[in-house]
Design a protein around this motif. Structure first.
Motif, PDB file in Angstrom:
ATOM      1  N   UNK A 235       1.439  -2.459   2.343  1.00 48.18           N
ATOM      2  CA  UNK A 235       2.366  -3.576   2.484  1.00 48.18           C
ATOM      3  C   UNK A 235       1.815  -4.848   1.829  1.00 48.18           C
ATOM      4  N   UNK A 236       0.506  -5.019   1.851  1.00 52.69           N
ATOM      5  CA  UNK A 236      -0.103  -6.147   1.136  1.00 52.69           C
ATOM      6  C   UNK A 236       0.130  -5.993  -0.366  1.00 52.69           C
ATOM      7  N   UNK A 237      -0.039  -4.775  -0.879  1.00 54.57           N
ATOM      8  CA  UNK A 237       0.198  -4.525  -2.305  1.00 54.57           C
ATOM      9  C   UNK A 237       1.671  -4.686  -2.650  1.00 54.57           C
ATOM     10  N   UNK A 238       2.545  -4.297  -1.736  1.00 52.77           N
ATOM     11  CA  UNK A 238       3.979  -4.442  -1.966  1.00 52.77           C
ATOM     12  C   UNK A 238       4.356  -5.925  -2.063  1.00 52.77           C
ATOM     13  N   UNK A 239       3.795  -6.726  -1.177  1.00 50.30           N
ATOM     14  CA  UNK A 239       4.074  -8.166  -1.237  1.00 50.30           C
ATOM     15  C   UNK A 239       3.562  -8.764  -2.550  1.00 50.30           C
ATOM     16  N   UNK A 240       2.385  -8.328  -2.975  1.00 49.51           N
ATOM     17  CA  UNK A 240       1.827  -8.842  -4.233  1.00 49.51           C
ATOM     18  C   UNK A 240       2.716  -8.493  -5.418  1.00 49.51           C
ATOM     19  N   UNK A 241       3.331  -7.299  -5.389  1.00 49.07           N
ATOM     20  CA  UNK A 241       4.217  -6.895  -6.477  1.00 49.07           C
ATOM     21  C   UNK A 241       5.551  -7.633  -6.418  1.00 49.07           C
TER      22      UNK A 241
ATOM     23  N   UNK B   8      -0.604  -2.530  16.935  1.00 47.45           N
ATOM     24  CA  UNK B   8      -0.136  -3.573  16.026  1.00 47.45           C
ATOM     25  C   UNK B   8       0.418  -2.916  14.768  1.00 47.45           C
ATOM     26  N   UNK B   9       1.662  -3.189  14.465  1.00 47.34           N
ATOM     27  CA  UNK B   9       2.306  -2.630  13.278  1.00 47.34           C
ATOM     28  C   UNK B   9       2.763  -3.768  12.373  1.00 47.34           C
ATOM     29  N   UNK B  10       2.378  -3.682  11.124  1.00 40.05           N
ATOM     30  CA  UNK B  10       2.721  -4.712  10.145  1.00 40.05           C
ATOM     31  C   UNK B  10       3.996  -4.300   9.409  1.00 40.05           C
ATOM     32  N   UNK B  11       4.866  -5.257   9.160  1.00 45.56           N
ATOM     33  CA  UNK B  11       6.039  -5.032   8.324  1.00 45.56           C
ATOM     34  C   UNK B  11       6.229  -6.269   7.446  1.00 45.56           C
TER      35      UNK B  11
ATOM     36  N   UNK C 263      14.212  -6.974   5.367  1.00 46.88           N
ATOM     37  CA  UNK C 263      13.077  -6.447   6.128  1.00 46.88           C
ATOM     38  C   UNK C 263      12.663  -5.119   5.514  1.00 46.88           C
ATOM     39  N   UNK C 264      11.375  -4.962   5.253  1.00 49.76           N
ATOM     40  CA  UNK C 264      10.842  -3.720   4.690  1.00 49.76           C
ATOM     41  C   UNK C 264       9.888  -3.108   5.701  1.00 49.76           C
ATOM     42  N   UNK C 265      10.205  -1.909   6.148  1.00 49.50           N
ATOM     43  CA  UNK C 265       9.414  -1.197   7.154  1.00 49.50           C
ATOM     44  C   UNK C 265       8.794   0.050   6.539  1.00 49.50           C
ATOM     45  N   UNK C 266       7.489   0.200   6.704  1.00 51.96           N
ATOM     46  CA  UNK C 266       6.788   1.442   6.378  1.00 51.96           C
ATOM     47  C   UNK C 266       6.461   2.125   7.692  1.00 51.96           C
TER      48      UNK C 266
END
Length: 266
Positions: free
Chosen positions: A26-32, A99-102, A117-120
């Motif tokens: 999700x960190x990489x997704x935000x960076x992209x 703890x779940x990050x989205x 909202x993007x959920x993995x």
């Protein structure tokens, strides 16, 4: 070293590495996503926190016997009958904070306005219990809201959890290993429309659409490029490709994967 798989790497589904990979992805997704966002939009990592309970059952294997020794003086010696208690079973319930990050895309001018909202999905979202209940509750709320919902299921195990009807998907698309779903807002009473990307283990991860607001065009996001960055930055040094993965591959996929590296011991 890149993943030997063309798309999603099933060895990352192991619980021992998934939590770290989940956040890294999700960190990489935000960076992209960040360079593509218009000036009035921001992508933020958010966190969902809840308590889960897991049980440990055990039983006593030894019963306590009370034995009164015989009297040696004064009167007749007596022996009190031993008392054998039926060993009980025990249940210990442990509490763990999950703890779940989205990812949320918000409009800067309206700080409270969530656009997308993007959920993995995590393993806890696909198993009976508090994690699944919390996820499904949020899913229902988002489907009825003015926010777009993108769900990424890169886990082969567990119960089907995404919003689109599973039977309809199976009838339309057949078998898949991983699935991406996009529900566009606003919700229409009586039905929901979804954009679907079914993915098999042998497929490259797709390029998907990220909708914003009506006055903005959709963004294109290459999930394979996001995965590659997350794989490089994640806990992949711990992956052992000489052993079967968890959950195991089907016989057909295991045979195919053996051409990439030895999955099964010969």
């Amino acid at each position: 070293m890149p993943s030997p798989f063309p798309g999603m790497d099933p060895y990352l589904e192991d619980r021992r590495v998934w939590e770290d990979f989940h956040t890294t992805f999700l960190v990489a997704l935000r960076a992209a996503l960040k360079p593509q966002l218009p000036p009035d939009f921001v992508a933020r990592l958010e966190e969902r926190i809840y308590i889960v309970e897991w049980e440990h059952r055990f039983r006593a294997d030894v019963a306590v016997i009370h034995h009164e020794p015989p009297r040696t003086s004064g009167g007749v010696a007596t022996l009190e009958r031993p008392t054998l208690a039926t060993p009980p079973r025990y249940l210990r319930v442990y509490e763990e904070t999950m703890r779940e990050v989205f990812l949320e895309v918000r409009r800067v001018r309206e700080p409270g306005e969530v656009v997308t909202v993007i959920e993995l999905l995590s393993p806890a979202n696909k198993e009976s219990g508090r994690g699944r209940e919390e996820y499904l509750r949020k899913q229902r709320d988002l489907l009825a809201s003015d926010a777009h919902l993108i769900e990424l299921d890169f886990l082969r195990g567990g119960e089907y959890t995404l919003a689109p009807d599973r039977k309809a998907l199976l009838k339309e698309y057949g078998r898949w290993d991983y699935l991406v779903s996009l529900h566009r807002a606003p919700a229409v009473p009586g039905y929901h429309d979804f954009a679907i990307w079914p993915i098999t283990l042998r497929d490259r991860l797709p390029e998907i659409l990220i909708p914003l607001t009506d006055d903005q065009p959709d963004l294109a996001l290459d999930l394979q490029a996001v995965f590659t960055r997350a794989y490089d930055d994640g806990p992949t040094e711990t992956l052992d490709y000489t052993k079967p993965c968890t959950p195991p591959l089907s016989d057909t996929d295991a045979l195919w994967a053996s051409s990439l590296f030895p999955v099964e011991s010969k």
